[in-house]
Design a protein around this motif. Structure first.
Motif, short mmCIF file in Angstrom:
data_model
loop_
_atom_site.label_atom_id
_atom_site.label_comp_id
_atom_site.label_asym_id
_atom_site.label_seq_id
_atom_site.Cartn_x
_atom_site.Cartn_y
_atom_site.Cartn_z
N ASN A 175 0.81 -1.19 0.08
CA ASN A 175 0.15 -0.07 0.00
C ASN A 175 0.96 1.28 -0.08
OD1 ASN A 175 -1.55 2.20 0.97
ND2 ASN A 175 -2.99 0.83 1.78
N LYS A 176 1.13 1.73 -1.15
CA LYS A 176 1.97 2.92 -1.42
C LYS A 176 1.87 4.01 -0.42
CE LYS A 176 2.40 1.70 -6.36
NZ LYS A 176 3.63 0.81 -5.99
N TYR A 177 0.56 4.23 0.05
CA TYR A 177 0.47 5.39 0.99
C TYR A 177 0.82 5.24 2.30
CZ TYR A 177 -1.95 9.08 3.64
OH TYR A 177 -2.41 10.20 4.93
N VAL A 178 0.23 3.90 2.79
CA VAL A 178 1.00 3.52 3.91
C VAL A 178 2.39 3.43 4.06
CG1 VAL A 178 0.93 1.60 5.80
CG2 VAL A 178 -1.21 2.23 4.66
N MET A 179 3.11 2.97 3.07
CA MET A 179 4.44 3.01 2.92
C MET A 179 5.06 4.11 3.07
SD MET A 179 6.41 2.04 -0.79
CE MET A 179 5.35 0.43 -0.98
N LYS A 180 4.57 5.13 2.49
CA LYS A 180 5.16 6.55 2.49
C LYS A 180 5.25 7.23 3.96
CE LYS A 180 4.67 7.49 -2.35
NZ LYS A 180 6.23 7.85 -2.54
N LEU A 181 3.69 6.68 4.48
CA LEU A 181 4.03 6.92 6.15
C LEU A 181 4.78 6.45 6.70
CD1 LEU A 181 -0.23 6.86 6.47
CD2 LEU A 181 1.30 9.08 6.44
N ARG A 182 5.24 5.15 6.70
CA ARG A 182 6.27 4.75 7.48
C ARG A 182 7.63 5.28 7.21
NH1 ARG A 182 2.06 2.54 8.81
NH2 ARG A 182 1.96 4.53 9.87
N LEU A 183 7.83 5.31 5.94
CA LEU A 183 9.07 5.94 5.41
C LEU A 183 9.41 7.52 5.93
CD1 LEU A 183 9.69 4.95 1.70
CD2 LEU A 183 10.41 3.70 3.84
N GLN A 184 8.13 8.06 6.14
CA GLN A 184 8.21 9.36 6.58
C GLN A 184 8.27 9.47 8.10
OE1 GLN A 184 4.27 11.58 7.06
NE2 GLN A 184 5.22 12.99 5.69
N GLU A 185 7.72 8.82 8.73
CA GLU A 185 8.02 8.50 10.29
C GLU A 185 9.36 8.22 10.57
OE1 GLU A 185 5.33 5.28 11.12
OE2 GLU A 185 3.51 6.80 11.04
N ALA A 186 10.17 7.34 9.70
CA ALA A 186 11.29 7.06 9.85
C ALA A 186 12.46 8.17 9.43
CB ALA A 186 12.00 5.78 9.20
N GLY A 187 11.88 9.19 9.06
CA GLY A 187 12.82 10.30 8.44
C GLY A 187 13.64 10.18 7.14
N LEU A 188 12.97 9.17 6.23
CA LEU A 188 13.59 9.07 4.87
C LEU A 188 13.25 10.39 3.99
CD1 LEU A 188 13.98 6.39 6.03
CD2 LEU A 188 14.07 5.45 3.67
N PRO A 189 14.19 10.93 3.35
CA PRO A 189 13.75 11.87 2.29
C PRO A 189 12.64 11.55 1.44
CG PRO A 189 15.88 11.43 1.90
CD PRO A 189 15.60 10.59 3.31
N GLN A 190 11.65 12.18 1.04
CA GLN A 190 10.64 11.91 -0.05
C GLN A 190 9.93 13.18 -0.58
OE1 GLN A 190 7.84 8.26 1.00
NE2 GLN A 190 8.46 9.34 2.88
N ALA A 191 9.38 12.88 -1.78
CA ALA A 191 8.57 13.85 -2.35
C ALA A 191 7.12 14.16 -1.51
CB ALA A 191 8.24 13.52 -3.75
N ALA A 192 6.50 15.25 -1.44
CA ALA A 192 5.26 15.48 -0.79
C ALA A 192 4.28 14.61 -1.36
CB ALA A 192 5.03 16.94 -0.85
N PHE A 193 3.64 14.01 -0.49
CA PHE A 193 2.38 13.05 -0.94
C PHE A 193 1.32 13.27 -0.17
CE2 PHE A 193 4.56 10.80 2.52
CZ PHE A 193 3.54 10.42 3.34
N ALA A 194 0.15 12.81 -0.50
CA ALA A 194 -1.42 12.84 0.09
C ALA A 194 -2.01 11.65 -0.46
CB ALA A 194 -1.85 14.10 -0.10
N MET A 195 -3.20 11.33 0.17
CA MET A 195 -4.02 10.41 -0.21
C MET A 195 -5.12 10.88 -0.99
SD MET A 195 -5.91 7.24 1.77
CE MET A 195 -7.16 8.10 2.65
N ALA A 196 -5.77 10.62 -1.99
CA ALA A 196 -6.96 10.60 -2.83
C ALA A 196 -8.02 9.49 -2.63
CB ALA A 196 -6.98 11.11 -4.07
N ALA A 197 -8.91 9.57 -2.11
CA ALA A 197 -9.81 8.16 -1.99
C ALA A 197 -10.51 7.87 -3.16
CB ALA A 197 -10.64 8.50 -0.89
N GLY A 198 -10.72 8.95 -4.13
CA GLY A 198 -11.23 8.79 -5.42
C GLY A 198 -10.79 9.84 -6.26
#
Length: 401
Positions: free
Chosen positions: A105-128
């Motif tokens: 699940n790429k959204y959950v994945m990015k949340l976990r990476l964010q919590e661990a402090g890994l640098p990422q592009a800004a992201f958000a979820m769209a339910a539809g």
């Protein structure tokens, strides 16, 4: 050992992995219309969609009423979290739901990476599709939209503005992702200077093997020329890639499995993109095997079956790179003979995926190729020389009839 293979019809297992499964007592749960061939004596059961959790759970229960299940093998994103739920529900060893969900699940994945402090592009979820505009306003335009669960660079869209996203949501062009049963991830578009990948083996929560590689061009919209090369251990990007990969493994909670992770080099530094718990697609596993003697697919199966993976490398000369010889949709009427490609200086192997007479589908993923060419290429200059010679020798013609 009684093995349950859960298989999505869109994916194919390598022949040597299927052969390794056959000596076991194998039960397969798959979908109608599957092209995969199973040997005689294999108990094959059908469900409409392996991602339908209740249908899958009910079918597994039916299997268990006849025999035990010792291990579950499901090496692809679509259905990996559902297979993990089945393991936990029925007490079968292997990757559990929390880790599998964080790795598919790429959204959950990015949340976990964010919590661990890994640098990422800004992201958000769209339910539809109707929420893409709101999420894009949050991360900034232009933005990339993709399914939260998916792979192969399929169903990915780029929007330059909120107006573009709004028009898309109101059109029939959005029908494909409107039908998805997962949310969407909206991510700020970054200027990619170079795209990298790292492929690893994790055993007991520790990374036992990992190789950093560089795509010859960025994956999304790569065009007719595409491939990757394994980086030297002393390349300036290697150490950073391997460290970000190690931190991502810890962040997702993976204990045993193989990984494929991607990274973007930007003007602001290296960004973590996505990590998956599966062998990479296309020619990457074969390139790694040629370079190191380590078979990522065999390691994937071994750990699913509770066996220790083989991670010891066999040193070899040179660095392996590989190229995808892309092919347009249609029926192939002419194709370069692989022996001609093997005569190019440096080429060590050629894999043919399509032959004359085959029909190439319209819907292709980022790894679709008529042929894959593998060669020793020490340095970018040698890669450039091989790229010119390989694509110069390649010819393909298709008919739309």
């Amino acid at each position: 050992m009684n093995i349950l293979l859960i298989h999505v019809k869109k994916n194919r297992l390598p022949d040597h992995v299927l052969k390794a499964l056959f000596p076991q007592f194998l039960t397969v749960i798959t979908e109608p219309g599957h092209l995969q061939a199973y040997g005689p004596g294999v108990d094959v059961r059908l469900v409409d969609n392996v991602q339908d959790l209740e249908s899958l759970r009910a079918e597994v229960l039916t299997v268990l009423r006849n025999r035990r299940i010792d291990r579950v093998f499901m090496p692809f994103e679509l259905g990996q979290a559902q297979a993990a739920f089945v393991r936990e529900y029925f007490g079968i060893p292997g990757i559990g739901f929390t880790a599998a969900n964080a790795l598919t699940n790429k959204y959950v994945m990015k949340l976990r990476l964010q919590e661990a402090g890994l640098p990422q592009a800004a992201f958000a979820m769209a339910a539809g599709v109707d929420r893409i505009e709101h999420a894009g306003n949050e991360v900034g335009w232009p933005a990339v939209v993709k399914p939260a669960v998916g792979g192969g660079s399929l169903d990915i869209y780029k929007f330059d503005s909120a107006a573009d996203a709004r028009a898309f949501a109101a059109s029939h062009d959005a029908d494909a992702i409107r039908k998805l049963t997962c949310p969407l991830v909206v991510e700020a578009l970054v200027d990619i200077k170079t795209e990298y990948h790292c492929d690893g083996i994790v055993d007991g929560g520790e990374v036992r093997f990992a190789k950093a590689s560089e795509y010859l061009v960025p994956v999304l919209g790569h065009g007719e020329q595409f491939g990757s090369r394994i980086l030297p251990d002393d390349d300036e990007a290697t150490a950073q890639i391997l460290e970000l990969h190690r931190r991502a493994v810890a962040a997702t909670g993976l204990q045993d499995g193989v990984t494929h992770m991607e990274f973007f080099k930007t003007a602001d530094g290296l960004l973590a993109s996505e990590i998956a718990c599966r062998p990479a697609g296309g020619g990457i596993p074969h390139a790694i095997a040629l370079q190191t003697g380590v078979d990522i697919w065999t390691a994937c199966l071994d750990m699913a079956l509770g066996r220790a993976p083989k991670t010891a490398e066999t040193p070899g000369d040179g660095r392996i790179a590989h190229w995808y010889l892309t092919v347009p949709p249609g029926r192939i009427v002419k194709l370069t003979d692989e022996d001609q490609l093997r005569q190019i200086d440096g080429v060590v192997d050629v894999v043919t995926n399509f032959k004359v007479g085959d029909t190439v589908p319209t819907r292709q993923n980022s790894a679709t190729a008529a042929m894959l060419v593998f060669a020793k290429a020490d340095g970018r200059a040698e890669v450039d020389r091989l790229t010119k010679e390989i694509y110069g020798a390649y010819r393909v013609e298709v008919s739309s009839e």
